[in-house]
Motif scaffolding. Sequence first.
Motif, PDB file in Angstrom:
ATOM      1  N   GLN A   5       0.822  -1.205   0.000  1.00  0.00           N
ATOM      2  CA  GLN A   5       0.000   0.000   0.000  1.00  0.00           C
ATOM      3  C   GLN A   5       0.859   1.259   0.000  1.00  0.00           C
ATOM      4  O   GLN A   5       0.545   2.237  -0.683  1.00  0.00           O
ATOM      5  CB  GLN A   5      -0.930  -0.001   1.213  1.00  0.00           C
ATOM      6  CG  GLN A   5      -1.979  -1.080   1.166  1.00  0.00           C
ATOM      7  CD  GLN A   5      -2.676  -1.269   2.497  1.00  0.00           C
ATOM      8  OE1 GLN A   5      -2.080  -1.086   3.572  1.00  0.00           O
ATOM      9  NE2 GLN A   5      -3.942  -1.667   2.446  1.00  0.00           N
ATOM     10  N   ALA A   6       1.952   1.228   0.757  1.00  0.00           N
ATOM     11  CA  ALA A   6       2.847   2.382   0.811  1.00  0.00           C
ATOM     12  C   ALA A   6       3.496   2.645  -0.547  1.00  0.00           C
ATOM     13  O   ALA A   6       3.586   3.788  -1.000  1.00  0.00           O
ATOM     14  CB  ALA A   6       3.918   2.165   1.884  1.00  0.00           C
ATOM     15  N   VAL A   7       3.942   1.580  -1.217  1.00  0.00           N
ATOM     16  CA  VAL A   7       4.547   1.727  -2.541  1.00  0.00           C
ATOM     17  C   VAL A   7       3.523   2.290  -3.518  1.00  0.00           C
ATOM     18  O   VAL A   7       3.814   3.217  -4.288  1.00  0.00           O
ATOM     19  CB  VAL A   7       5.137   0.394  -3.048  1.00  0.00           C
ATOM     20  CG1 VAL A   7       5.531   0.483  -4.511  1.00  0.00           C
ATOM     21  CG2 VAL A   7       6.335  -0.016  -2.195  1.00  0.00           C
ATOM     22  N   SER A   8       2.319   1.778  -3.472  1.00  0.00           N
ATOM     23  CA  SER A   8       1.250   2.259  -4.346  1.00  0.00           C
ATOM     24  C   SER A   8       0.990   3.743  -4.128  1.00  0.00           C
ATOM     25  O   SER A   8       0.958   4.538  -5.082  1.00  0.00           O
ATOM     26  CB  SER A   8      -0.032   1.470  -4.092  1.00  0.00           C
ATOM     27  OG  SER A   8      -1.119   2.033  -4.793  1.00  0.00           O
ATOM     28  N   LYS A   9       0.816   4.140  -2.877  1.00  0.00           N
ATOM     29  CA  LYS A   9       0.555   5.549  -2.564  1.00  0.00           C
ATOM     30  C   LYS A   9       1.700   6.443  -3.015  1.00  0.00           C
ATOM     31  O   LYS A   9       1.489   7.532  -3.539  1.00  0.00           O
ATOM     32  CB  LYS A   9       0.301   5.734  -1.064  1.00  0.00           C
ATOM     33  CG  LYS A   9      -1.051   5.253  -0.617  1.00  0.00           C
ATOM     34  CD  LYS A   9      -1.231   5.532   0.868  1.00  0.00           C
ATOM     35  CE  LYS A   9      -2.585   5.116   1.334  1.00  0.00           C
ATOM     36  NZ  LYS A   9      -3.557   6.188   1.296  1.00  0.00           N
ATOM     37  N   ARG A  10       2.917   5.976  -2.812  1.00  0.00           N
ATOM     38  CA  ARG A  10       4.085   6.784  -3.178  1.00  0.00           C
ATOM     39  C   ARG A  10       4.166   6.969  -4.692  1.00  0.00           C
ATOM     40  O   ARG A  10       4.450   8.066  -5.177  1.00  0.00           O
ATOM     41  CB  ARG A  10       5.366   6.146  -2.646  1.00  0.00           C
ATOM     42  CG  ARG A  10       6.610   6.947  -2.891  1.00  0.00           C
ATOM     43  CD  ARG A  10       6.588   8.270  -2.156  1.00  0.00           C
ATOM     44  NE  ARG A  10       7.898   8.893  -2.235  1.00  0.00           N
ATOM     45  CZ  ARG A  10       8.099  10.195  -2.306  1.00  0.00           C
ATOM     46  NH1 ARG A  10       7.081  11.030  -2.263  1.00  0.00           N
ATOM     47  NH2 ARG A  10       9.324  10.667  -2.395  1.00  0.00           N
ATOM     48  N   ILE A  11       3.918   5.916  -5.448  1.00  0.00           N
ATOM     49  CA  ILE A  11       3.950   6.022  -6.907  1.00  0.00           C
ATOM     50  C   ILE A  11       2.879   6.996  -7.385  1.00  0.00           C
ATOM     51  O   ILE A  11       3.149   7.876  -8.208  1.00  0.00           O
ATOM     52  CB  ILE A  11       3.778   4.645  -7.564  1.00  0.00           C
ATOM     53  CG1 ILE A  11       5.042   3.810  -7.350  1.00  0.00           C
ATOM     54  CG2 ILE A  11       3.481   4.783  -9.065  1.00  0.00           C
ATOM     55  CD1 ILE A  11       4.896   2.361  -7.743  1.00  0.00           C
ATOM     56  N   LEU A  12       1.671   6.855  -6.858  1.00  0.00           N
ATOM     57  CA  LEU A  12       0.595   7.753  -7.267  1.00  0.00           C
ATOM     58  C   LEU A  12       0.899   9.199  -6.888  1.00  0.00           C
ATOM     59  O   LEU A  12       0.633  10.125  -7.665  1.00  0.00           O
ATOM     60  CB  LEU A  12      -0.734   7.298  -6.652  1.00  0.00           C
ATOM     61  CG  LEU A  12      -1.269   5.969  -7.190  1.00  0.00           C
ATOM     62  CD1 LEU A  12      -2.466   5.500  -6.363  1.00  0.00           C
ATOM     63  CD2 LEU A  12      -1.631   6.087  -8.665  1.00  0.00           C
ATOM     64  N   GLU A  13       1.485   9.392  -5.721  1.00  0.00           N
ATOM     65  CA  GLU A  13       1.868  10.734  -5.277  1.00  0.00           C
ATOM     66  C   GLU A  13       2.908  11.348  -6.218  1.00  0.00           C
ATOM     67  O   GLU A  13       2.782  12.507  -6.632  1.00  0.00           O
ATOM     68  CB  GLU A  13       2.433  10.651  -3.853  1.00  0.00           C
ATOM     69  CG  GLU A  13       2.962  11.951  -3.297  1.00  0.00           C
ATOM     70  CD  GLU A  13       3.554  11.741  -1.921  1.00  0.00           C
ATOM     71  OE1 GLU A  13       2.945  12.248  -0.958  1.00  0.00           O
ATOM     72  OE2 GLU A  13       4.615  11.077  -1.802  1.00  0.00           O
ATOM     73  N   LEU A  14       3.917  10.569  -6.568  1.00  0.00           N
ATOM     74  CA  LEU A  14       4.976  11.067  -7.443  1.00  0.00           C
ATOM     75  C   LEU A  14       4.455  11.351  -8.856  1.00  0.00           C
ATOM     76  O   LEU A  14       4.847  12.339  -9.476  1.00  0.00           O
ATOM     77  CB  LEU A  14       6.146  10.086  -7.472  1.00  0.00           C
ATOM     78  CG  LEU A  14       6.933   9.996  -6.166  1.00  0.00           C
ATOM     79  CD1 LEU A  14       7.800   8.744  -6.147  1.00  0.00           C
ATOM     80  CD2 LEU A  14       7.784  11.245  -5.959  1.00  0.00           C
ATOM     81  N   CYS A  15       3.577  10.504  -9.348  1.00  0.00           N
ATOM     82  CA  CYS A  15       2.968  10.758 -10.668  1.00  0.00           C
ATOM     83  C   CYS A  15       2.156  12.048 -10.628  1.00  0.00           C
ATOM     84  O   CYS A  15       2.228  12.867 -11.551  1.00  0.00           O
ATOM     85  CB  CYS A  15       2.085   9.590 -11.084  1.00  0.00           C
ATOM     86  SG  CYS A  15       2.989   8.128 -11.628  1.00  0.00           S
ATOM     87  N   ASN A  16       1.400  12.225  -9.567  1.00  0.00           N
ATOM     88  CA  ASN A  16       0.590  13.430  -9.416  1.00  0.00           C
ATOM     89  C   ASN A  16       1.466  14.685  -9.361  1.00  0.00           C
ATOM     90  O   ASN A  16       1.162  15.689 -10.017  1.00  0.00           O
ATOM     91  CB  ASN A  16      -0.287  13.322  -8.164  1.00  0.00           C
ATOM     92  CG  ASN A  16      -1.271  14.459  -8.048  1.00  0.00           C
ATOM     93  OD1 ASN A  16      -1.918  14.838  -9.025  1.00  0.00           O
ATOM     94  ND2 ASN A  16      -1.397  15.003  -6.865  1.00  0.00           N
ATOM     95  N   GLU A  17       2.555  14.621  -8.600  1.00  0.00           N
ATOM     96  CA  GLU A  17       3.479  15.760  -8.500  1.00  0.00           C
ATOM     97  C   GLU A  17       4.067  16.131  -9.857  1.00  0.00           C
ATOM     98  O   GLU A  17       4.330  17.299 -10.133  1.00  0.00           O
ATOM     99  CB  GLU A  17       4.631  15.434  -7.541  1.00  0.00           C
ATOM    100  CG  GLU A  17       4.252  15.417  -6.088  1.00  0.00           C
ATOM    101  CD  GLU A  17       5.395  14.961  -5.197  1.00  0.00           C
ATOM    102  OE1 GLU A  17       6.527  14.743  -5.698  1.00  0.00           O
ATOM    103  OE2 GLU A  17       5.158  14.805  -3.988  1.00  0.00           O
ATOM    104  N   ARG A  18       4.287  15.118 -10.703  1.00  0.00           N
ATOM    105  CA  ARG A  18       4.910  15.343 -12.010  1.00  0.00           C
ATOM    106  C   ARG A  18       3.879  15.497 -13.128  1.00  0.00           C
ATOM    107  O   ARG A  18       4.223  15.682 -14.275  1.00  0.00           O
ATOM    108  CB  ARG A  18       5.865  14.191 -12.328  1.00  0.00           C
ATOM    109  CG  ARG A  18       7.123  14.287 -11.490  1.00  0.00           C
ATOM    110  CD  ARG A  18       7.825  12.959 -11.348  1.00  0.00           C
ATOM    111  NE  ARG A  18       9.059  13.109 -10.596  1.00  0.00           N
ATOM    112  CZ  ARG A  18       9.126  13.278  -9.285  1.00  0.00           C
ATOM    113  NH1 ARG A  18       8.032  13.332  -8.556  1.00  0.00           N
ATOM    114  NH2 ARG A  18      10.295  13.393  -8.675  1.00  0.00           N
ATOM    115  N   ASN A  19       2.616  15.393 -12.732  1.00  0.00           N
ATOM    116  CA  ASN A  19       1.519  15.545 -13.692  1.00  0.00           C
ATOM    117  C   ASN A  19       1.616  14.522 -14.828  1.00  0.00           C
ATOM    118  O   ASN A  19       1.456  14.873 -15.998  1.00  0.00           O
ATOM    119  CB  ASN A  19       1.465  16.976 -14.223  1.00  0.00           C
ATOM    120  CG  ASN A  19       0.056  17.400 -14.541  1.00  0.00           C
ATOM    121  OD1 ASN A  19      -0.900  16.801 -14.071  1.00  0.00           O
ATOM    122  ND2 ASN A  19      -0.066  18.435 -15.350  1.00  0.00           N
ATOM    123  N   ILE A  20       1.925  13.271 -14.457  1.00  0.00           N
ATOM    124  CA  ILE A  20       1.982  12.198 -15.450  1.00  0.00           C
ATOM    125  C   ILE A  20       1.035  11.081 -15.024  1.00  0.00           C
ATOM    126  O   ILE A  20       0.721  10.930 -13.844  1.00  0.00           O
ATOM    127  CB  ILE A  20       3.412  11.633 -15.650  1.00  0.00           C
ATOM    128  CG1 ILE A  20       3.949  11.000 -14.356  1.00  0.00           C
ATOM    129  CG2 ILE A  20       4.354  12.688 -16.194  1.00  0.00           C
ATOM    130  CD1 ILE A  20       5.243  10.222 -14.530  1.00  0.00           C
TER     131      ILE A  20
END
Length: 80
Positions: A5-20
């Motif tokens: 769950q932590a890996v999933s949240k982190r990936i989604l957070e990073l994608c959101n920050e980079r707008n990808i």
Amino acid sequence: MNISQAVSKRILELCNERNITVNKLSTISAVTQSTVSDIVNNKAKNIGIVTIKKLCDGLEITVSDFFDTDYFRNIEQEIC
């Protein structure tokens, strides 16, 4: 929260920050779309460090940057 769950949240957070999108991350990191999808949808239970490294390369961050968040400081202990 467990590690998947932590890996999933982190990936989604990073994608959101980079707008990808997750699909764009898949392309730029050379990780299959199905693998990234399984990770973010919590279907992957044993995510390898090589996969995380590829995703970090695609995001242009270090593995240390990836794990440097409260998501990973507060993980529940998992006993198999």
